[in-house]
Write a protein that holds these residues in place. Structure first.
Motif, PDB file in Angstrom:
ATOM      1  N   UNK A  68       0.769  -0.880   0.477  1.00 40.20           N
ATOM      2  CA  UNK A  68       0.147   0.021  -0.028  1.00 40.20           C
ATOM      3  C   UNK A  68       1.011   1.239  -0.167  1.00 40.20           C
ATOM      4  N   UNK A  69       2.048   1.029   1.012  1.00 45.42           N
ATOM      5  CA  UNK A  69       2.807   2.458   0.694  1.00 45.42           C
ATOM      6  C   UNK A  69       3.649   2.768  -0.963  1.00 45.42           C
ATOM      7  N   UNK A  70       3.770   1.336  -1.488  1.00 45.38           N
ATOM      8  CA  UNK A  70       4.275   1.858  -2.352  1.00 45.38           C
ATOM      9  C   UNK A  70       3.649   2.341  -3.577  1.00 45.38           C
ATOM     10  N   UNK A  71       1.818   1.844  -3.253  1.00 44.12           N
ATOM     11  CA  UNK A  71       0.847   2.080  -4.797  1.00 44.12           C
ATOM     12  C   UNK A  71       1.029   3.565  -3.604  1.00 44.12           C
ATOM     13  N   UNK A  72       0.991   3.915  -2.944  1.00 42.92           N
ATOM     14  CA  UNK A  72       0.960   5.322  -2.379  1.00 42.92           C
ATOM     15  C   UNK A  72       1.367   6.914  -2.723  1.00 42.92           C
ATOM     16  N   UNK A  73       3.054   6.203  -3.244  1.00 44.46           N
ATOM     17  CA  UNK A  73       4.028   7.001  -3.283  1.00 44.46           C
ATOM     18  C   UNK A  73       4.213   6.709  -4.420  1.00 44.46           C
ATOM     19  N   UNK A  74       3.494   6.158  -5.707  1.00 43.48           N
ATOM     20  CA  UNK A  74       3.235   6.253  -6.815  1.00 43.48           C
ATOM     21  C   UNK A  74       2.057   6.795  -7.415  1.00 43.48           C
ATOM     22  N   UNK A  75       0.952   7.336  -6.084  1.00 45.44           N
ATOM     23  CA  UNK A  75      -0.141   8.144  -6.403  1.00 45.44           C
ATOM     24  C   UNK A  75      -0.930   7.408  -7.017  1.00 45.44           C
ATOM     25  N   UNK A  76      -1.179   6.581  -6.673  1.00 46.38           N
ATOM     26  CA  UNK A  76      -2.783   5.066  -7.165  1.00 46.38           C
ATOM     27  C   UNK A  76      -2.632   4.407  -6.138  1.00 46.38           C
ATOM     28  N   UNK A  77      -4.415   3.978  -5.820  1.00 50.96           N
ATOM     29  CA  UNK A  77      -4.712   3.387  -4.353  1.00 50.96           C
ATOM     30  C   UNK A  77      -4.180   2.175  -5.061  1.00 50.96           C
ATOM     31  N   UNK A  78      -3.942   0.792  -3.770  1.00 53.85           N
ATOM     32  CA  UNK A  78      -3.724  -0.621  -4.023  1.00 53.85           C
ATOM     33  C   UNK A  78      -3.992  -0.722  -5.196  1.00 53.85           C
ATOM     34  N   UNK A  79      -3.386  -1.655  -5.386  1.00 58.39           N
ATOM     35  CA  UNK A  79      -4.793  -2.267  -6.846  1.00 58.39           C
ATOM     36  C   UNK A  79      -4.502  -3.751  -6.140  1.00 58.39           C
ATOM     37  N   UNK A  80      -5.626  -4.317  -6.836  1.00 59.26           N
ATOM     38  CA  UNK A  80      -6.297  -6.076  -5.889  1.00 59.26           C
ATOM     39  C   UNK A  80      -4.584  -6.871  -6.437  1.00 59.26           C
ATOM     40  N   UNK A  81      -4.451  -7.631  -5.826  1.00 59.71           N
ATOM     41  CA  UNK A  81      -3.608  -8.353  -7.036  1.00 59.71           C
ATOM     42  C   UNK A  81      -3.980  -9.697  -8.310  1.00 59.71           C
ATOM     43  N   UNK A  82      -5.425 -10.021  -8.146  1.00 62.53           N
ATOM     44  CA  UNK A  82      -5.653 -10.349  -8.858  1.00 62.53           C
ATOM     45  C   UNK A  82      -6.319  -9.527 -10.925  1.00 62.53           C
ATOM     46  N   UNK A  83      -6.128  -8.138 -10.636  1.00 62.29           N
ATOM     47  CA  UNK A  83      -6.212  -7.179 -11.582  1.00 62.29           C
ATOM     48  C   UNK A  83      -4.416  -6.732 -11.745  1.00 62.29           C
TER      49      UNK A  83
END
Ligand code: DGT
Ligand code: CA
Ligand code: CA
Ligand code: ZN
Length: 604
Positions: free
Chosen positions: A312-327
């Motif tokens: 979640x930290x990584x996605x947030x730093x990339x200015x993205x919401x958490x992306x579920x693994x299945x997607x």
């Protein structure tokens, strides 16, 4: 050694004995034992201490007890080892070829000493198989095609097998004292993304025991003692790769907690999602690898870390919401995430009923009431009993008369459970367990070769729910098969098309069908498509599910249970639905009972 491995070795031994010209009575005793153990709820390893318990199992005779003791104590069986040494491991592979039974293999062996895929394929290409007794050119072509099919899927495993190994390893590692140094164990890779089959298993481990080299070495030594481990492929400072008895490869990585999120992200993949994510990072002046998202230094190396402990930290730093693994397949999810358009994916708890299951009336292993109890335990509000129709003679399928008697019985059990639930409510039962369940009376009717249905319209009209499925004549061409299915969809009583493409994973390809036309017709006639959750099927697959959604066709997620224990397979269907970006609204059996019945019967 677990039951599945024991059953596999016994069944291989039976086949090898048959090739070897062994005594048919003994061969049968191995086969019977294999089948019995496969279906056994307890672990053989828990029973071997007391031979009486083993002998009480139907299918296990006196001669088998010593074999089972040897298997659980030594992890192998000398009879098996001896035969594999005589014929080679290639023989075991040959046994996996569709249409090649021990009898044909014995013939190929005695005539040509062929005992591997290559040797048999070569014989087929040279036209030498058609010359053997009871064989012909058609056989020869079939064998060649089956070998091709096998090579395409070889080395992949069903999702439930991979998950079982992951669970076993997790339970093993979590035991004290080693478990004390471990905080988290998670599968990554294709299993975490819910892919329908798994190539190898990627397991990530983190905790204080993974921080220093001596701690990691201790853990790796411990992993070497994992009972299911068959052989070690590679061993490093923080990684070990090995194969388990089923042949599945497992990659275990030991990671420091501060980089666990970055590793999760990297090893969950997919590769193309990772690449897209890294490009995004670069555009933002960052670099992303398995250790961290970090500032990109002048010289192109990783500078100050920005985020690494959680995904979640990584996605947030990339200015993205958490992306579920299945997607995470790079199929538009990063774009959707960036624009706040990630769908709210369906979850297991959204499912309110399972509406495809069989009972002892045909080829199921439990009664109506037992299936209902299992469904109540799962918290469902409804189920449908949908036994087979008469075309499936080997499954003891129902004709018109038996089908009517059966739905009468289903309704009786339904009335009974409702009455019990009511009286338990009256007596002020405050237990947490929900009681009462709606049991719909349905059928899984066969779609015959010409697209007509196996039961009369009068009988189908009395059902709460009709699933129509293909179980025969798989060899029709695309036009024929499409016409056949279109005709079935046009029958006004059909509510759901069962396992719509008929594929059996790792065994039989989907029959050819014009999916576009099929979905248009489904939409027109308001026939829902099944997502059959059984790991061998997972049919429709993720690609077709997404197509169905785009066509506005509703989905029903079922397990096709033939045993109460199969109901838990629902989770695999949910994974595929999530991979297809489905939400609760796309799936009819997320509706409460009344609404579901109305939708499935009268249209959506
Ligand atoms: P599988 O094992 O064939 O079912 O599929 P995966 O996705 O589990 O693939 P695997 O086991 O080869 O690798 C696990 C993850 O590690 C993969 O999903 C993404 C990541 N990965 C592996 N190799 C590379 C690579 O060369 N580049 C990038 N960016 N990621 C990789
Ligand atoms: Ca993998
Ligand atoms: Ca891997
Ligand atoms: Zn079925």
């Amino acid at each position: 050694m677990d039951n599945a491995s024991i059953a596999r070795i016994l069944s291989e031994t039976a086949s090898l004995m048959e090739i070897d010209g062994g005594d048919s009575f003994r061969i049968r005793s191995y086969r019977n034992a294999a089948e019995a153990i496969e279906a056994l709820p307890q672990q053989v390893s828990d029973l071997v201490a007391d031979p009486r318990k083993l002998l009480a199992i139907q299918g296990i005779g006196k001669g088998m007890v010593a074999n089972l003791q040897e298997l659980t104590q030594q992890g192998k069986l000398s009879k098996h080892t001896e035969l594999v040494a005589k014929y080679g491991a290639g023989m075991l592979e040959l046994l996996k070829i569709q249409g090649l039974g021990p009898k044909t293999i014995a013939l190929l062996w005695s005539a040509h000493q062929a005992c591997s895929l290559d040797a048999v394929a070569q014989l087929a290409r040279e036209g030498k198989i058609r010359e053997l007794p009871r064989m012909g050119e058609k056989h020869e072509q079939k064998i060649l095609k089956a070998i091709d099919d096998y090579r395409r899927i070889a080395g992949r495993f069903l999702i439930d097998d991979a998950e079982a190994t992951a669970r076993q390893l997790t339970a093993y590692l979590m035991q004290p004292p080693f478990g004390d140094g471990i905080e988290k164990i998670t599968p990554a890779g294709s299993l975490r993304r819910g892919r329908e089959t798994v190539g190898d298993l990627d397991i990530l481990v983190t905790g204080p025991g993974c921080v220093t080299p001596p701690g990691r070495q201790k853990l790796i030594e411990h992993i070497l003692q994992f009972p299911a481990l068959a052989d070690v492929l590679a061993k490093g400072d923080n990684k070990i790769s090995f194969r388990v008895h089923t042949g599945l490869q497992v990659d275990v990585r030991l990671l420091a907690p501060e980089s666990f999120g970055a590793a999760m992200c990297y090893f969950t993949g997919s590769k193309s999602h990772n690449v897209a994510l890294r490009q995004r990072a670069l555009r933002m002046g960052y670099t992303l690898n398995e250790y961290a998202l970090a500032e990109l230094a002048e010289d192109g190396t990783a500078g100050k870390p920005i985020a690494s402990a959680t995904e979640a930290d990584i996605y947030a730093a990339l200015k993205l919401p958490y992306i579920p693994p299945e997607m995470r397949e790079n199929l538009g999810e990063i774009d959707a995430a960036e624009h706040g358009k990630l769908p709210e994916l369906i979850t297991l708890t959204d499912i309110r009923g399972d509406v495809h299951m069989h009972t002892t009336e045909t080829d199921g292993k439990n009664s109506i009431a037992e299936m209902a109890d299992a469904a109540i335990a799962r918290g469902y509000q409804y189920i449908a009993i949908t036994d087979h129709s008469k075309a499936l003679a080997f499954a003891n399928g129902l004709d018109d008369k038996r089908a009517l008697e059966h739905i009468r019985r289903i309704r009786q059990v339904d009335a009974q459970t409702s009455a019990e639930a009511a009286s338990s409510r009256q007596s002020g039962n405050k237990s947490d367990k929900p009681s009462g369940i709606r049991i719909l009376a349905g059928i899984e009717v066969d779609i015959l070769a010409d697209g007509s249905l196996d039961l009369s319209d009068e009988v189908l009209a009395q059902m709460d729910l009709v699933i129509a499925s293909v179980h025969s004549h798989f060899n029709q061409d695309r036009a024929q098969m499409t016409d056949r299915l279109l005709r079935a969809l046009a029958n006004p009583h059909v509510c759901i098309l069962g396992h719509p493409t008929g594929r059996l994973q790792l065994r039989r390809a989907a029959y050819p069908v014009d999916m576009e036309q099929l979905l248009q017709a489904a939409r027109q006639h308001k026939v829902a498509m099944e997502l059959n959750s059984y790991p061998d099927r997972l049919d429709l697959n993720d690609v077709h599910l997404r197509m169905a959604r785009e066509h506005g066709v509703k989905i029903v997620i079922n397990t096709d249970s033939h045993h109460t224990s199969h109901m838990e397979k629902m989770s695999y269907g949910i994974l595929q639905a999530r991979r297809a970006w489905l939400t609760k609204d796309d799936v009819l059996n997320t509706l409460p009972a009344d609404k579901f019945v109305a939708a499935v019967k009268k249209g959506w």
